[in-house]
Design an enzyme around this catalytic site. Structure first.
Site, PDB file in Angstrom:
ATOM      1  N   LYS A   1       0.837  -1.209   0.000  1.00 34.80           N
ATOM      2  CA  LYS A   1       0.000   0.000   0.000  1.00 34.80           C
ATOM      3  C   LYS A   1       0.868   1.253   0.000  1.00 34.80           C
ATOM      4  O   LYS A   1       1.641   1.473   0.938  1.00 34.80           O
ATOM      5  CB  LYS A   1      -0.903   0.051   1.229  1.00 34.80           C
ATOM      6  CG  LYS A   1      -1.931   1.192   1.103  1.00 34.80           C
ATOM      7  CD  LYS A   1      -2.644   1.488   2.391  1.00 34.80           C
ATOM      8  CE  LYS A   1      -1.897   2.472   3.253  1.00 34.80           C
ATOM      9  NZ  LYS A   1      -1.772   3.818   2.662  1.00 34.80           N
TER      10      LYS A   1
ATOM     11  N   GLY B   1       6.985   4.355   8.466  1.00 38.45           N
ATOM     12  CA  GLY B   1       6.060   5.459   8.734  1.00 38.45           C
ATOM     13  C   GLY B   1       6.271   5.992  10.133  1.00 38.45           C
ATOM     14  O   GLY B   1       7.383   5.948  10.665  1.00 38.45           O
ATOM     15  N   SER B   2       5.190   6.468  10.735  1.00 40.73           N
ATOM     16  CA  SER B   2       5.326   7.138  12.027  1.00 40.73           C
ATOM     17  C   SER B   2       5.483   6.125  13.168  1.00 40.73           C
ATOM     18  O   SER B   2       5.008   4.992  13.079  1.00 40.73           O
ATOM     19  CB  SER B   2       4.102   8.012  12.281  1.00 40.73           C
ATOM     20  OG  SER B   2       2.951   7.206  12.369  1.00 40.73           O
ATOM     21  N   THR B   3       6.091   6.570  14.243  1.00 35.69           N
ATOM     22  CA  THR B   3       6.300   5.698  15.399  1.00 35.69           C
ATOM     23  C   THR B   3       4.971   5.248  16.025  1.00 35.69           C
ATOM     24  O   THR B   3       4.820   4.059  16.340  1.00 35.69           O
ATOM     25  CB  THR B   3       7.229   6.393  16.411  1.00 35.69           C
ATOM     26  OG1 THR B   3       8.501   6.572  15.769  1.00 35.69           O
ATOM     27  CG2 THR B   3       7.432   5.568  17.669  1.00 35.69           C
TER      28      THR B   3
ATOM     29  N   CYS C   1      13.359  10.340   7.492  1.00 35.42           N
ATOM     30  CA  CYS C   1      13.400   9.751   8.833  1.00 35.42           C
ATOM     31  C   CYS C   1      14.808   9.848   9.425  1.00 35.42           C
ATOM     32  O   CYS C   1      14.971  10.000  10.618  1.00 35.42           O
ATOM     33  CB  CYS C   1      12.927   8.313   8.785  1.00 35.42           C
ATOM     34  SG  CYS C   1      13.687   7.377   7.463  1.00 35.42           S
TER      35      CYS C   1
ATOM     36  N   GLY D   1       3.614   2.495  13.914  1.00 32.42           N
ATOM     37  CA  GLY D   1       4.496   1.332  14.034  1.00 32.42           C
ATOM     38  C   GLY D   1       4.253   0.577  15.336  1.00 32.42           C
ATOM     39  O   GLY D   1       4.174  -0.654  15.351  1.00 32.42           O
TER      40      GLY D   1
ATOM     41  N   GLU E   1      10.353   0.544  10.260  1.00 29.69           N
ATOM     42  CA  GLU E   1      11.302   1.642  10.058  1.00 29.69           C
ATOM     43  C   GLU E   1      10.540   2.919  10.355  1.00 29.69           C
ATOM     44  O   GLU E   1       9.666   3.312   9.587  1.00 29.69           O
ATOM     45  CB  GLU E   1      11.824   1.582   8.617  1.00 29.69           C
ATOM     46  CG  GLU E   1      13.184   2.180   8.477  1.00 29.69           C
ATOM     47  CD  GLU E   1      13.091   3.577   7.945  1.00 29.69           C
ATOM     48  OE1 GLU E   1      13.077   4.503   8.787  1.00 29.69           O
ATOM     49  OE2 GLU E   1      13.011   3.731   6.727  1.00 29.69           O
TER      50      GLU E   1
ATOM     51  N   GLU F   1      10.361  14.671  16.533  1.00 27.51           N
ATOM     52  CA  GLU F   1      10.638  14.663  15.103  1.00 27.51           C
ATOM     53  C   GLU F   1       9.788  15.758  14.452  1.00 27.51           C
ATOM     54  O   GLU F   1       8.562  15.700  14.484  1.00 27.51           O
ATOM     55  CB  GLU F   1      10.272  13.291  14.527  1.00 27.51           C
ATOM     56  CG  GLU F   1      10.621  13.156  13.071  1.00 27.51           C
ATOM     57  CD  GLU F   1      10.318  11.763  12.510  1.00 27.51           C
ATOM     58  OE1 GLU F   1       9.199  11.273  12.704  1.00 27.51           O
ATOM     59  OE2 GLU F   1      11.211  11.195  11.871  1.00 27.51           O
TER      60      GLU F   1
HETATM   61  P1  NAI Z   1       1.642   7.386   9.104  1.00 35.44           P
HETATM   62  O1  NAI Z   1       2.473   6.445   9.905  1.00 35.44           O
HETATM   63  O2  NAI Z   1       0.226   7.609   9.507  1.00 35.44           O
HETATM   64  O3  NAI Z   1       1.579   6.869   7.578  1.00 35.44           O
HETATM   65  C1  NAI Z   1       2.518   6.019   6.981  1.00 35.44           C
HETATM   66  C2  NAI Z   1       1.781   4.926   6.222  1.00 35.44           C
HETATM   67  O4  NAI Z   1       1.061   4.095   7.133  1.00 35.44           O
HETATM   68  C3  NAI Z   1       0.735   5.442   5.231  1.00 35.44           C
HETATM   69  O5  NAI Z   1       0.744   4.608   4.081  1.00 35.44           O
HETATM   70  C4  NAI Z   1      -0.570   5.273   6.000  1.00 35.44           C
HETATM   71  O6  NAI Z   1      -1.705   5.148   5.170  1.00 35.44           O
HETATM   72  C5  NAI Z   1      -0.307   3.978   6.741  1.00 35.44           C
HETATM   73  N1  NAI Z   1      -1.107   3.757   7.940  1.00 35.44           N
HETATM   74  C6  NAI Z   1      -1.709   4.681   8.741  1.00 35.44           C
HETATM   75  N2  NAI Z   1      -2.341   4.056   9.759  1.00 35.44           N
HETATM   76  C7  NAI Z   1      -2.130   2.723   9.619  1.00 35.44           C
HETATM   77  C8  NAI Z   1      -2.509   1.561  10.365  1.00 35.44           C
HETATM   78  N3  NAI Z   1      -3.232   1.649  11.489  1.00 35.44           N
HETATM   79  N4  NAI Z   1      -2.094   0.353   9.929  1.00 35.44           N
HETATM   80  C9  NAI Z   1      -1.338   0.229   8.821  1.00 35.44           C
HETATM   81  N5  NAI Z   1      -0.973   1.294   8.065  1.00 35.44           N
HETATM   82  C10 NAI Z   1      -1.345   2.535   8.454  1.00 35.44           C
HETATM   83  O7  NAI Z   1       2.425   8.751   9.010  1.00 35.44           O
HETATM   84  P2  NAI Z   1       1.857  10.207   8.583  1.00 35.44           P
HETATM   85  O8  NAI Z   1       0.593  10.483   9.304  1.00 35.44           O
HETATM   86  O9  NAI Z   1       1.829  10.251   7.102  1.00 35.44           O
HETATM   87  O10 NAI Z   1       3.004  11.183   9.116  1.00 35.44           O
HETATM   88  C11 NAI Z   1       3.015  11.588  10.468  1.00 35.44           C
HETATM   89  C12 NAI Z   1       4.433  11.751  10.981  1.00 35.44           C
HETATM   90  O11 NAI Z   1       5.100  10.496  10.946  1.00 35.44           O
HETATM   91  C13 NAI Z   1       5.321  12.659  10.145  1.00 35.44           C
HETATM   92  O12 NAI Z   1       5.165  13.997  10.488  1.00 35.44           O
HETATM   93  C14 NAI Z   1       6.688  12.154  10.501  1.00 35.44           C
HETATM   94  O13 NAI Z   1       7.099  12.709  11.716  1.00 35.44           O
HETATM   95  C15 NAI Z   1       6.470  10.674  10.674  1.00 35.44           C
HETATM   96  N6  NAI Z   1       6.810   9.914   9.448  1.00 35.44           N
HETATM   97  C16 NAI Z   1       7.978   9.225   9.408  1.00 35.44           C
HETATM   98  C17 NAI Z   1       8.333   8.565   8.252  1.00 35.44           C
HETATM   99  C18 NAI Z   1       9.590   7.812   8.144  1.00 35.44           C
HETATM  100  O14 NAI Z   1      10.155   7.742   7.060  1.00 35.44           O
HETATM  101  N7  NAI Z   1      10.053   7.188   9.190  1.00 35.44           N
HETATM  102  C19 NAI Z   1       7.516   8.608   7.050  1.00 35.44           C
HETATM  103  C20 NAI Z   1       6.270   9.315   7.213  1.00 35.44           C
HETATM  104  C21 NAI Z   1       5.966   9.943   8.372  1.00 35.44           C
END
Ligand code: NAI
Length: 482
Positions: A182, A234-236, A290, A239, A256, A387
């Site tokens: 996804k 994605g976000s902590t 990240c 995760g 990650e 972050e």
């Molecule tokens: P997020 O963790 O919500 O989204 C990342 C991915 O996870 C997206 O594809 C989203 O649709 C999916 N997702 C959301 N909820 C889920 C669930 N319950 N189960 C499975 N998948 C799910 O991150 P978001 O809201 O886009 O960004 C928020 C903050 O997270 C950012 O401001 C940043 O601080 C951090 N972040 C860190 C990243 C990294 O590379 N480590 C990447 C993106 C965000």
């Protein structure tokens, strides 16, 4: 200094963005049962395209297709044959690199220079690199014939949409798994162009399925009983939630997550070189990385001189139109990120940190933030701990290597760090003491598919890239399964 450049715009037409994209399911492009989402160009706020999204029933279908492909052609195929598909995909990414770079810039907001010179070539490299492993699994050091895990469920974020898809799909396929992936809801386009590449490569139906959608679709994938391995970036908070949901299921998981990387500059460092490294480490990709070097730790004796040089350099960064080849800093990916970053900049000022902002002109529309430096933060401030995920650098000072180490490790995260010193023994000593998955020495943000990448603590666990990244997709009887 004269900073006037003639614009050098890459044409948006090169991406040939379609008015609507569909799911890639069981080898076909189909409409999903979810509501369409619109993807917006962050530089203009205008709709870029419409994308069909998956429903829970589509997730069921995709997992079933991935299982059929796994039990059928994919597991019966020899490693060398699998490798040929990966080589073919790598070559096609390289052939369509200009289109992919423009599409990524339009969908994500990052400058064309980054998508053209980093995201797309590195995505191709990941397929090239992993193609080589497909027939050499017995040489990974994991036993004579390590077995794949089955169906991999993969969820990726919006900051490196194509590259994260490549990081996840390439090792999964090389190891012999099949995939349901996804992309993030704000950046689905390049993953769906990659789906066209996979279809053109004649990848057997179901080996890779790409299902756009929001968090509910991600959740349905990772929690699906037919998924054997989960890889999430994605976000902590998300995760952590996935880790607790998967506890006891026996699924193998890699996470990650976020970071608050420290870039540590000693007085003996090559100062101009360090300034370049610090600038690229946080203003690269608008700080939406990240492993960004979002904390600068500079030795007190050179702090004043260093900050002056740093500000002078940051003043020269060009912020604006991401399709302009002169642009250094593009748009943040979404209104949500813009609100988060600007909100935290206000918090830093309220907490009493000195705030310096580049005097660059910002475009009138789009989610642009001027490069910002907190000049004298303290370790307890939110901007030194959280972050920010934007073009915002938080500066702290130190006197001794021990203090630098203590401050750098004073974070729940542990993804990246940089050490700037001319003294090799000091660099090695710091690297040994830093709680970070990656430590760069006199450089920053360098990536290679042969090098494992991943974190400690709240930055997650498991590695991507290198032999450890392959192990994450193989049955190694290790502690990786939940
Ligand atoms: P997020 O963790 O919500 O989204 C990342 C991915 O996870 C997206 O594809 C989203 O649709 C999916 N997702 C959301 N909820 C889920 C669930 N319950 N189960 C499975 N998948 C799910 O991150 P978001 O809201 O886009 O960004 C928020 C903050 O997270 C950012 O401001 C940043 O601080 C951090 N972040 C860190 C990243 C990294 O590379 N480590 C990447 C993106 C965000």
């Amino acid at each position: 200094m004269d900073l006037t450049y003639a614009p050098a715009l890459e044409s948006a037409a090169i991406a040939a963005i379609k008015p609507r994209y569909q799911l890639f399911l069981d080898g076909a492009f189909v409409d999903g049962g979810g509501d369409d989402l619109t993807s917006v160009n962050p530089a203009t706020g205008e709709t870029l395209t419409t994308v069909s999204t998956a429903s829970a029933a589509d997730v069921d279908r995709a997992v079933a297709a991935a299982r059929r492909a796994y039990d059928g052609p994919w597991s019966r195929m020899g490693g060398a044959e699998r490798g040929k598909y990966l080589f073919r995909i790598a070559r096609a990414i390289a052939e369509r690199s200009r289109e992919l770079a423009v599409a990524e810039t339009l969908d994500n907001g990052k400058p064309i220079r980054e998508t053209r010179d980093f995201d797309v070539p590195t995505a191709a490299q990941h397929f090239f690199h992993h193609a080589g492993w497909a027939d050499k699994l017995g040489h990974l050091g994991l036993g004579p014939a390590p077995r794949p895990l089955g169906v991999a469920g993969q969820v990726i974020p919006w900051n490196f949409p194509l590259l994260m898809a490549a990081w996840k799909i390439a090792p999964a396929l090389a190891a012999g798994n099949t995939v349901v992936l996804k992309p993030a809801e704000t950046t689905p386009v390049t993953a769906l162009i990659l789906a066209e590449i996979l279809a053109d490569a004649d990848l057997p139906p179901g080996v890779v399925n790409i299902l756009p959608g929001a968090g509910d679709v991600g959740s349905a994938i990772v929690n699906h009983a037919g998924v054997d391995k989960v890889a999430f970036t994605g976000s902590t908070p998300v995760g952590k939630r996935i880790q607790s949901e998967l506890a006891g299921t026996g699924k193998k998981l890699t996470l990650e997550l976020g970071g608050k990387g420290a870039n540590i500059v000693f007085a003996d460092a090559a100062i101009d070189q360090a300034v370049e490294g610090i600038v690229s480490g946080i203003f690269f990709n608008q700080g939406q990385v990240c492993c960004a070097g979002s904390r600068l730790l500079v030795q007190e004796s050179v702090a004043e001189e260093f900050l002056e040089k740093l500000k002078r350099r940051v003043e020269t960064l060009r912020v604006g139109e991401p399709l302009d080849k002169n642009t250094d800093v593009g748009a943040l990916n979404s209104q949500m990120q813009y609100d988060k970053v600007t909100g935290l900049v206000e918090v830093g000022a309220e907490e009493g940190a000195g705030v310096w902002t580049s005097s660059c002109a910002l475009p009138e529309r789009g989610w642009f933030v001027a490069p910002t430096v907190f000049t004298d933060a303290t370790a307890s401030m939110r901007v030194a701990r959280e972050e920010i995920f934007g073009p915002v650098l938080t500066t702290l000072t130190f006197r001794t290597p021990e203090e630098a180490l203590a401050k750098a490790n004073n974070t729940p995260y542990g993804l990246s760090a940089g050490v700037w010193t001319e003294k090799g023994s000091r660099a090695m000593g710091m690297a040994a003491g830093l709680k970070a998955g990656v430590v760069w020495d006199n450089t920053f943000n360098k990536f290679d598919p042969t090098a494992s990448f991943g974190g400690y603590g709240e930055s997650g666990f498991g590695r991507e890239g290198g032999t450890a990244g392959m192990a994450a997709y193989l049955d190694t009887d290790d502690e990786g399964a939940l």
